[in-house]
Structure formats: C-alpha cells, structure tokens
Write a protein that holds these residues in place. Sequence first.
Motif, PDB file in Angstrom:
ATOM      1  N   ASP A 174       0.698  -1.068   0.030  1.00 58.01           N
ATOM      2  CA  ASP A 174      -0.117  -0.126  -0.099  1.00 58.01           C
ATOM      3  C   ASP A 174       0.742   1.249  -0.118  1.00 58.01           C
ATOM      4  O   ASP A 174       1.187   1.649   1.176  1.00 58.01           O
ATOM      5  N   PHE A 175       1.214   1.742  -1.319  1.00 58.35           N
ATOM      6  CA  PHE A 175       1.918   3.157  -1.240  1.00 58.35           C
ATOM      7  C   PHE A 175       1.068   4.409  -1.497  1.00 58.35           C
ATOM      8  O   PHE A 175       1.653   5.070  -1.924  1.00 58.35           O
ATOM      9  N   ASN A 176      -0.058   4.290  -1.157  1.00 55.69           N
ATOM     10  CA  ASN A 176      -0.779   5.543  -0.907  1.00 55.69           C
ATOM     11  C   ASN A 176       0.239   6.620  -0.431  1.00 55.69           C
ATOM     12  O   ASN A 176       0.594   6.659   0.540  1.00 55.69           O
ATOM     13  N   PRO A 177       0.061   7.694  -0.976  1.00 52.60           N
ATOM     14  CA  PRO A 177       0.909   8.840  -0.693  1.00 52.60           C
ATOM     15  C   PRO A 177       0.704   9.416   0.585  1.00 52.60           C
ATOM     16  O   PRO A 177       1.443  10.236   0.999  1.00 52.60           O
ATOM     17  N   ILE A 178      -0.532   9.290   0.885  1.00 49.59           N
ATOM     18  CA  ILE A 178      -1.179   9.874   2.377  1.00 49.59           C
ATOM     19  C   ILE A 178      -0.206   9.236   3.548  1.00 49.59           C
ATOM     20  O   ILE A 178      -0.276   9.933   4.605  1.00 49.59           O
ATOM     21  N   HIS A 179       0.507   8.009   3.607  1.00 50.99           N
ATOM     22  CA  HIS A 179       1.194   7.337   4.098  1.00 50.99           C
ATOM     23  C   HIS A 179       2.540   7.406   3.929  1.00 50.99           C
ATOM     24  O   HIS A 179       3.379   7.141   4.968  1.00 50.99           O
ATOM     25  N   THR A 180       3.148   7.743   2.813  1.00 53.49           N
ATOM     26  CA  THR A 180       4.549   7.924   2.499  1.00 53.49           C
ATOM     27  C   THR A 180       5.154   9.160   2.169  1.00 53.49           C
ATOM     28  O   THR A 180       6.715   9.046   2.130  1.00 53.49           O
ATOM     29  N   SER A 181       4.560   9.895   2.086  1.00 56.26           N
ATOM     30  CA  SER A 181       5.287  11.381   1.708  1.00 56.26           C
ATOM     31  C   SER A 181       4.273  12.489   2.535  1.00 56.26           C
ATOM     32  O   SER A 181       3.016  12.648   2.500  1.00 56.26           O
ATOM     33  N   VAL A 182       5.011  13.581   2.978  1.00 64.24           N
ATOM     34  CA  VAL A 182       4.212  14.685   3.575  1.00 64.24           C
ATOM     35  C   VAL A 182       3.631  15.558   2.489  1.00 64.24           C
ATOM     36  O   VAL A 182       2.617  15.814   2.741  1.00 64.24           O
ATOM     37  N   ILE A 183       4.356  15.665   1.125  1.00 61.70           N
ATOM     38  CA  ILE A 183       3.842  16.391   0.317  1.00 61.70           C
ATOM     39  C   ILE A 183       2.418  15.661  -0.237  1.00 61.70           C
ATOM     40  O   ILE A 183       1.387  16.228  -0.609  1.00 61.70           O
ATOM     41  N   GLY A 184       2.573  14.406  -0.352  1.00 64.66           N
ATOM     42  CA  GLY A 184       1.442  13.478  -0.782  1.00 64.66           C
ATOM     43  C   GLY A 184       0.257  13.823   0.150  1.00 64.66           C
ATOM     44  O   GLY A 184      -0.599  13.799  -0.161  1.00 64.66           O
ATOM     45  N   ALA A 185       0.588  13.451   1.349  1.00 65.26           N
ATOM     46  CA  ALA A 185      -0.370  13.847   2.487  1.00 65.26           C
ATOM     47  C   ALA A 185      -1.202  15.147   2.571  1.00 65.26           C
ATOM     48  O   ALA A 185      -2.250  15.414   2.539  1.00 65.26           O
ATOM     49  N   ARG A 186      -0.363  16.006   2.126  1.00 66.86           N
ATOM     50  CA  ARG A 186      -0.757  17.543   2.105  1.00 66.86           C
ATOM     51  C   ARG A 186      -1.718  17.771   0.901  1.00 66.86           C
ATOM     52  O   ARG A 186      -2.664  18.620   1.015  1.00 66.86           O
ATOM     53  N   LEU A 187      -1.343  16.957  -0.018  1.00 65.69           N
ATOM     54  CA  LEU A 187      -2.309  17.053  -1.336  1.00 65.69           C
ATOM     55  C   LEU A 187      -3.501  16.587  -0.910  1.00 65.69           C
ATOM     56  O   LEU A 187      -4.806  17.117  -1.806  1.00 65.69           O
ATOM     57  N   PHE A 188      -3.833  15.638  -0.059  1.00 64.09           N
ATOM     58  CA  PHE A 188      -4.994  15.255   0.406  1.00 64.09           C
ATOM     59  C   PHE A 188      -5.562  15.546   1.545  1.00 64.09           C
ATOM     60  O   PHE A 188      -6.524  15.060   2.327  1.00 64.09           O
ATOM     61  N   GLY A 189      -5.108  16.660   2.138  1.00 60.67           N
ATOM     62  CA  GLY A 189      -5.608  17.421   3.318  1.00 60.67           C
ATOM     63  C   GLY A 189      -5.040  17.194   4.389  1.00 60.67           C
ATOM     64  O   GLY A 189      -5.717  17.533   5.645  1.00 60.67           O
ATOM     65  N   PHE A 190      -3.979  16.399   4.750  1.00 59.84           N
ATOM     66  CA  PHE A 190      -3.348  15.943   5.972  1.00 59.84           C
ATOM     67  C   PHE A 190      -2.231  16.692   6.059  1.00 59.84           C
ATOM     68  O   PHE A 190      -1.574  16.933   5.274  1.00 59.84           O
ATOM     69  N   ARG A 191      -1.989  17.165   7.240  1.00 52.52           N
ATOM     70  CA  ARG A 191      -0.701  18.064   7.542  1.00 52.52           C
ATOM     71  C   ARG A 191       0.541  17.265   7.363  1.00 52.52           C
ATOM     72  O   ARG A 191       1.478  17.798   7.161  1.00 52.52           O
ATOM     73  N   ARG A 192       0.384  15.955   7.731  1.00 47.57           N
ATOM     74  CA  ARG A 192       1.636  15.209   7.747  1.00 47.57           C
ATOM     75  C   ARG A 192       1.413  13.902   7.188  1.00 47.57           C
ATOM     76  O   ARG A 192       0.054  13.536   7.145  1.00 47.57           O
ATOM     77  N   ALA A 193       1.946  12.768   6.979  1.00 53.39           N
ATOM     78  CA  ALA A 193       1.865  11.409   6.363  1.00 53.39           C
ATOM     79  C   ALA A 193       1.050  10.703   7.864  1.00 53.39           C
ATOM     80  O   ALA A 193       1.414  11.059   8.770  1.00 53.39           O
ATOM     81  N   ILE A 194       0.443  10.119   7.569  1.00 56.04           N
ATOM     82  CA  ILE A 194      -0.576   9.027   8.335  1.00 56.04           C
ATOM     83  C   ILE A 194      -0.310   7.699   8.385  1.00 56.04           C
ATOM     84  O   ILE A 194       0.116   7.314   7.415  1.00 56.04           O
ATOM     85  N   ALA A 195      -0.126   6.996   9.389  1.00 56.20           N
ATOM     86  CA  ALA A 195       0.092   5.487   9.521  1.00 56.20           C
ATOM     87  C   ALA A 195      -1.064   4.721   8.785  1.00 56.20           C
ATOM     88  O   ALA A 195      -2.308   5.134   8.814  1.00 56.20           O
ATOM     89  N   HIS A 196      -0.816   3.604   8.221  1.00 58.46           N
ATOM     90  CA  HIS A 196      -1.848   2.940   7.696  1.00 58.46           C
ATOM     91  C   HIS A 196      -2.710   2.346   8.666  1.00 58.46           C
ATOM     92  O   HIS A 196      -2.264   1.781   9.876  1.00 58.46           O
ATOM     93  N   GLY A 197      -3.768   2.255   8.472  1.00 59.02           N
ATOM     94  CA  GLY A 197      -4.935   1.788   9.508  1.00 59.02           C
ATOM     95  C   GLY A 197      -4.708   0.297   9.648  1.00 59.02           C
ATOM     96  O   GLY A 197      -4.807  -0.269  10.695  1.00 59.02           O
ATOM     97  N   MET A 198      -4.193  -0.627   8.567  1.00 50.87           N
ATOM     98  CA  MET A 198      -3.911  -1.911   8.679  1.00 50.87           C
ATOM     99  C   MET A 198      -2.447  -2.327   9.699  1.00 50.87           C
ATOM    100  O   MET A 198      -2.518  -3.449  10.007  1.00 50.87           O
ATOM    101  N   TRP A 199      -1.773  -1.245   9.487  1.00 53.30           N
ATOM    102  CA  TRP A 199      -0.451  -1.465  10.483  1.00 53.30           C
ATOM    103  C   TRP A 199      -1.208  -1.299  11.915  1.00 53.30           C
ATOM    104  O   TRP A 199      -0.742  -2.007  12.573  1.00 53.30           O
TER     105      TRP A 199
END
Length: 296
Positions: free
Chosen positions: A200-225
Amino acid sequence: MEYVTQIIDPPPSHTQLLLDGMRALRKPKLDGAPPLPTARLVRSAVELSPAGIAAYARACGFRREQGVPLSYPHVLAFPLHLMLLTRPTFPYPASGMVHLANRIRQHQRLHEGHALRLEVYCERWVAHPKGQALSIATRAYSAGALAWESDSLYLRRDVDNPVGEPWSDPLPLQEDGLLRTQRWVLPADLGRRFAKVSGDFNPIHTSVIGARLFGFRRAIAHGMWTLGRALAAQQPPGGLSQAQAHCDFKLPIFLPGQVALWSHPVTGPRREFEVRNFAGDKPHMRGLFIWKESQQ
C-alpha cells in the motif's frame, strides 16, 4: 449477483498499480445509482511465504512463536483490492477512498509454506452518513476449504443519496476499567516501511507532500498497520486455529507520533481495545479480538 471470474497470475507490479491509480484520479459524474462491479479477481495459489511473513511480523511487532499473523492474508489480497478500485468500471476515483472498517475471520490454522486461493470481489454498497461505502470481500481457501475471510469497508465521502443497506455496525466498547497497557513511539518513516511489506504505497502514508495534497498536515499511519500492531500485542504464542478481529478506524495517526493501546485487564481469549493518543482522549481505532489457540 453473478460475478465474472478473472484469474490474476501473475499479479501486477507496484508500479503498475500506482499508474492505474493515477489514471483513475478522474471519473465522470454518475447519473443515478453506482453500478456494483461484477469482477471476481482470483489468484489460484499464493504462498504463505516465510520471508514475507517475517517481514510483515517485523513491521508490526509479531513474534515468530505467534505463528502466521491473523491480519497477514490481507497483505496478499490487497493488490486485488487496488485492481478493483482502479478499474475503469469502478464508479469513483480510487484516490480518496477511506478505509473505514475491517472484519476478519480465520477458520483453520495457517501454515508457512502452504498456498491459498484468494478470491476478491465487491460485495455490496452500504449507505453511510458521510457518503457512499463499499464492502470488498476477500475469501482465502486452503485445499478447497474456506480458511480465512475478511470484509473491508471503504468510504467515498460527500456522495449524495448513497445506496445500499444503512451502516449500523459500529463496535461497542465498555469504557469502565479500560487501562493504558502499552505505548508505541512511531517514526516518521513508518508509512514507507510498512508500504514495502503491505504493497500500500498510497502517498498519504509515504510522503508529507502527498499527504498534504489530500488534506493531511503530515503523513499518516496505515490503518492496517495499526490493526496488525494491536493484534501483535495481544495474540498468544503457538498460533491460532480459529479467530476473529473486528476494527473500526477513527482518527488518523500522524507521523512521527506516539499512541497507546488501551484495553481491559481481563484473562481469556477475548479482548476489547482501542488505540488512542497517549493522553487517552482521542481514539484512532477500536477493536475486538477473539481467538481459539491452535491445538498442535
């Protein structure tokens, strides 16, 4: 419902899945109810690889004496989930689908080196107060018998007039007597590390920039983790013959950070628990874990 079975051997690469996800960023506006995809994606023989299990165990904190982690088959099936969500026939963009809940049931002990037949399909629409939810079913067979199954609930926010049965299955939790039992310190690169073992390489989990593109201030942990880590903290040694794990995902866990496992100080093969912030006033995941220890 009639499904069309498609054998997926070999599975697509991570790069191909990412490309498919990018192509699926835009979808035409729907007129009327969304059609439920009819594909049943099948991998005929997926090994419970010792190396793969060991990598997953290290990422989530499982010990070898605990056997095959209860949540591990989800990793094997996840590429098929992505294939369903990124297909042109899927009515919504895959990006932005939120993993709301997971229900896992194991019916027999899983053994390293054995192979599973995996079947994944869109099971039903669910009308959620925040939008349109979808249940994706995973079924894993060993020697023709159902060995493991899960139902994953995904949400597309801000969909008017969602269809399907009403969502009405939040997990209850007895608050009295709940205690903080563990603290977990999560590094900034946890998302990237778990992506390598989960696919699961969703950018909300792997990148600060990717997370910000989807409205998160930082990357977030995987729910399944989070689910895997909670099960690792509670799964007994010796492996499992039959077990259930139910979880509802709540507030995101920002990386880096620290969270805690809160549970009741009870004995026996049943645990109600939450993963919360360390102070205990913000829930990240609520879970129920019931098991029967394997008889070897």
